[in-house]
Motif scaffolding. Sequence first.
Motif, mmCIF file in Angstrom:
data_model
loop_
_atom_site.group_PDB
_atom_site.id
_atom_site.type_symbol
_atom_site.label_atom_id
_atom_site.label_comp_id
_atom_site.label_asym_id
_atom_site.label_seq_id
_atom_site.Cartn_x
_atom_site.Cartn_y
_atom_site.Cartn_z
ATOM 1 N N ASP A 62 32.016 42.830 41.594
ATOM 2 C CA ASP A 62 32.535 42.005 40.504
ATOM 3 C C ASP A 62 31.625 40.843 40.139
ATOM 4 O O ASP A 62 31.402 40.576 38.961
ATOM 5 N N VAL A 63 31.118 40.137 41.123
ATOM 6 C CA VAL A 63 30.351 38.923 40.845
ATOM 7 C C VAL A 63 29.140 39.236 39.970
ATOM 8 O O VAL A 63 28.787 38.451 39.081
ATOM 9 N N VAL A 64 28.520 40.384 40.168
ATOM 10 C CA VAL A 64 27.358 40.779 39.379
ATOM 11 C C VAL A 64 27.778 41.061 37.936
ATOM 12 O O VAL A 64 27.183 40.563 36.975
ATOM 13 N N VAL A 65 28.812 41.850 37.778
ATOM 14 C CA VAL A 65 29.256 42.264 36.443
ATOM 15 C C VAL A 65 29.825 41.079 35.661
ATOM 16 O O VAL A 65 29.517 40.893 34.478
ATOM 17 N N ILE A 66 30.640 40.265 36.288
ATOM 18 C CA ILE A 66 31.268 39.130 35.606
ATOM 19 C C ILE A 66 30.218 38.141 35.099
ATOM 20 O O ILE A 66 30.317 37.631 33.981
ATOM 21 N N GLY A 67 29.205 37.892 35.882
ATOM 22 C CA GLY A 67 28.131 37.004 35.445
ATOM 23 C C GLY A 67 27.438 37.526 34.198
ATOM 24 O O GLY A 67 27.149 36.764 33.263
ATOM 25 N N MET A 68 27.172 38.827 34.155
ATOM 26 C CA MET A 68 26.529 39.424 32.985
ATOM 27 C C MET A 68 27.415 39.298 31.750
ATOM 28 O O MET A 68 26.938 38.975 30.659
ATOM 29 N N ILE A 69 28.712 39.573 31.907
ATOM 30 C CA ILE A 69 29.645 39.520 30.775
ATOM 31 C C ILE A 69 29.776 38.095 30.249
ATOM 32 O O ILE A 69 29.755 37.862 29.038
#
Length: 191
Positions: A62-69
């Motif tokens: 999640d932390v990777v994806v949420i940062g990108m979004i």
Amino acid sequence: MFNVILFGAPGSGKGTQSQKIVEKFQLKHISTGDLLRSEIATGTALGKEAKQFMDNGVLVPDVVVIGMIGKLIENNKEAKGFLFDGFPRTVAQAEALDKLLKLSDAEIDVVIALEVSEEELVTRLLGRGKTSGRSDDADETIIRSRIEEYRKKTEAVADYYKKFNKVKSIEGEGSVDEIFEKLSAIVEQYI
């Protein structure tokens, strides 16, 4: 700002339908799969890390994806709205997305779920694997693992948005145009 999540298992047609919706309604397309594949193609550290997860049919953390979004939303404040394709995949991501949108005085307007049988999903993905070069689409065992992973984690996202009466389901089998007509009819109710 109009925001829609196109929801469905791997192979349900999200990518195909997303492009058509984005063109018709002039929304900004956010596909975490495309973002991650771009990182992989350019060989970034994030891409290398993401590839290990994707090759094993496991969701990227999640932390990777949420940062990108969050970065994409911040960089596209002029957008009429966003179509989220393949995101959120967990309830934690859904809650984080809601918080990110709230910072822009926006919210998710509707979640459209494409319903497709497991056997049809496997057939579609194996077919895509022959032409796309995607290693996660070439092995039936990995495909079934991805579908199971989707069911375990991602269907909870639909339950989360059902609490807010935001989920609409449609049959995701049939011609691309038939499915698009159903999707368009739903989007037009909200725009």
